[in-house]
Write an enzyme that holds these catalytic residues in place. Structure first.
Site, short mmCIF file in Angstrom:
data_model
loop_
_atom_site.label_atom_id
_atom_site.label_comp_id
_atom_site.label_asym_id
_atom_site.label_seq_id
_atom_site.Cartn_x
_atom_site.Cartn_y
_atom_site.Cartn_z
N GLN A 247 0.79 -1.22 0.00
CA GLN A 247 0.00 0.00 0.00
C GLN A 247 0.83 1.28 0.00
O GLN A 247 0.30 2.35 -0.27
CB GLN A 247 -0.95 -0.01 1.19
CG GLN A 247 -1.99 -1.12 1.11
CD GLN A 247 -2.87 -1.21 2.33
OE1 GLN A 247 -2.63 -2.02 3.21
NE2 GLN A 247 -3.89 -0.36 2.40
N ASN B 82 -1.00 -11.14 8.65
CA ASN B 82 -1.94 -10.10 9.00
C ASN B 82 -3.36 -10.58 8.74
O ASN B 82 -3.68 -10.99 7.62
CB ASN B 82 -1.67 -8.84 8.18
CG ASN B 82 -2.64 -7.72 8.51
OD1 ASN B 82 -2.59 -7.15 9.59
ND2 ASN B 82 -3.52 -7.41 7.57
N GLU B 83 -4.19 -10.57 9.78
CA GLU B 83 -5.62 -10.85 9.68
C GLU B 83 -5.92 -12.22 9.05
O GLU B 83 -6.50 -12.32 7.97
CB GLU B 83 -6.34 -9.73 8.94
CG GLU B 83 -6.26 -8.42 9.69
CD GLU B 83 -7.03 -7.28 9.08
OE1 GLU B 83 -7.28 -6.28 9.80
OE2 GLU B 83 -7.39 -7.36 7.89
N HIS C 109 1.36 -9.46 4.51
CA HIS C 109 0.22 -8.56 4.66
C HIS C 109 -0.59 -8.60 3.37
O HIS C 109 -0.51 -7.71 2.52
CB HIS C 109 0.67 -7.14 4.98
CG HIS C 109 -0.42 -6.25 5.47
ND1 HIS C 109 -0.36 -5.57 6.67
CD2 HIS C 109 -1.63 -5.92 4.93
CE1 HIS C 109 -1.48 -4.86 6.84
NE2 HIS C 109 -2.26 -5.07 5.78
#
Length: 421
Positions: free
Chosen positions: A19, A157-158, A113
């Site tokens: 990102q 991540n998540e 991620h």
């Protein structure tokens, strides 16, 4: 009355490689952006050019008073082809870690991620039984080179996000906080094009966001276990965990059973993955309310964020309390944030969220830190550049950074430990 955070409480902010770094051409997400019929609103391009400007960015974080920086190492850069590791890429991340040390920021590193190398799709992506060992091999290279500089690491991540996405897209059509639109799940035509760009076919194109059935979740769990084993072998002092995206699941009369089932689906079923971890990464953005007919929409007049979910910072405290009731691990708030153009609301969101954290701490719940999503306005996946989660604005024509009051507020909290009067 002043609210104080403990002296050793870690306060900072977060980015994700894809990102902010820019031009991540070897990633599966790059293929998704350029696929025929892609639902992505924007191309990521240079994003905010953090791959080049990271030292200035880290210096700015430190100048503001922040004490920690969570970032991700990009697998697609480290291993651009199967078994071929990039010395220049690992040197880059080594210098990111050294910059954190130089400026007094505690680094928290995510090894994955969301984004993966395009070549992984040719092996069946996250549906392949080869993935756990391939991921562990990648982690071995990273930790053999720079592991001694990493005090905290998230393998993933998540891990639960794919299940949340499936539920949201197939039942209620709500866009979740991570900025993945429903088209990213339900449009096989453009996914076939993305698969072709990765050199494979749609049936083998299984991205991280598609890990939502039992067999794939088992593969993910094994990847986490093997990665943790490698990390502990190479650098036993590194604290290892993973993160989950957890809304505060609430109910109204008649919705108790549905709410309990959602909490089990989003949280409870993943608890075995945490056995052997050193901490739990908790990530929260809002609440979900359930009634007898399913999820209940926010009340008329409720404040909504740019992502069209409820502005509800009190959710953080409630989720910490629920998670702590099921865990014996320290909790690290590894993401908490809000998409808004009104930065005063971001300040309020942070303040009220941290008030909830201090309440948990007073009750003896072990919370070791708070990291805000996100450091900069950046590329929000298929939502493009339309969402403003950042503490710092970025002019993408000039790459000029403009500090918002929310960044100054969080920096003061980090530097002084004082939350409010």
């Amino acid at each position: 009355m002043k609210l104080h955070l403990p002296e050793d409480f870690i306060v900072g902010s977060v980015t994700a490689a894809y990102q902010v770094e820019g031009n991540n051409t070897n990633s599966d997400f790059w293929a998704e952006e350029y696929a025929d019929g892609s639902p992505y609103k924007d191309k990521s391009g240079d994003t905010i050019d953090h791959y080049r400007l990271y030292r200035k960015d880290i210096a700015l974080m430190a100048e503001l008073g922040l004490k920690s920086y969570r970032f991700s190492v990009e697998w697609a850069r480290i291993e651009p082809a199967p078994g071929q590791y990039s010395r220049s890429a690992i040197a880059h991340y080594r210098d990111v870690l050294l910059a954190c040390r130089e400026y007094g920021l505690v680094p928290v590193v995510a090894l994955h991620h969301f984004s993966s190398p395009q070549w992984l799709m040719r092996y069946g992506g996250w549906g392949s039984e080869e993935v756990p060992q391939r991921f562990a091999d990648y982690c071995r290279f990273v930790f053999s080179e720079i592991g001694g500089l990493i005090p905290y690491v998230l393998t993933f991540n998540e891990v639960n996000l794919p299940v949340m996405l499936r539920e949201m897209f197939t039942t209620i059509g709500v866009i979740p906080p991570v900025g993945i639109a429903g088209e990213s799940w339900t449009a096989p035509e453009w996914r076939a094009s993305a698969a072709a760009l990765c050199g494979t076919t749609a049936d083998r194109y299984i991205t991280f966001h598609m890990i939502s059935d039992d067999s794939k979740i088992a593969i993910l769990a094994e990847a986490h276990r093997r990665a943790r084993q490698v990390i502990k072998e190479l650098n036993p002092g590194t604290k290892v965990g993973l993160s989950m995206a957890l809304s505060d699941i609430q109910s109204v009369a008649g919705g108790e059973e549905q709410a309990a089932a959602k909490w089990q689906q989003y949280f409870g079923q993943y608890l075995p993955m945490l056995e052997g971890d050193d901490f739990f990464g908790l990530q929260n953005y809002t609440r979900e309310v359930y009634g007898p007919e399913g999820r209940v929409a926010p009340a008329a007049g409720a404040e909504l964020t740019q992502m069209n979910y409820e502005f509800y910072p009190e959710a953080l405290e409630q989720v910490i309390r629920k998670a702590a009731g099921a865990l014996k691990l320290p909790i690290f708030v590894t993401e908490h944030g809000v998409a808004t153009d009104d930065d005063s609301r971001r300040v309020e969101f942070i303040r009220r969220g941290l008030e909830g954290v201090t309440s948990c701490l007073k009750d003896g719940i072990q919370v070791i830190g708070y990291l805000h999503w996100t450091t900069f306005d950046n590329f929000e996946w298929s939502a493009g550049y339309s969402m403003r989660f950042g503490l710092i604005a970025v002019d993408r024509e000039t790459q000029e950074r403009t500090v918002k009051e929310s960044a100054r507020y969080l920096g003061r909290v980090a530097a002084t430990g004082i939350l409010s009067e």
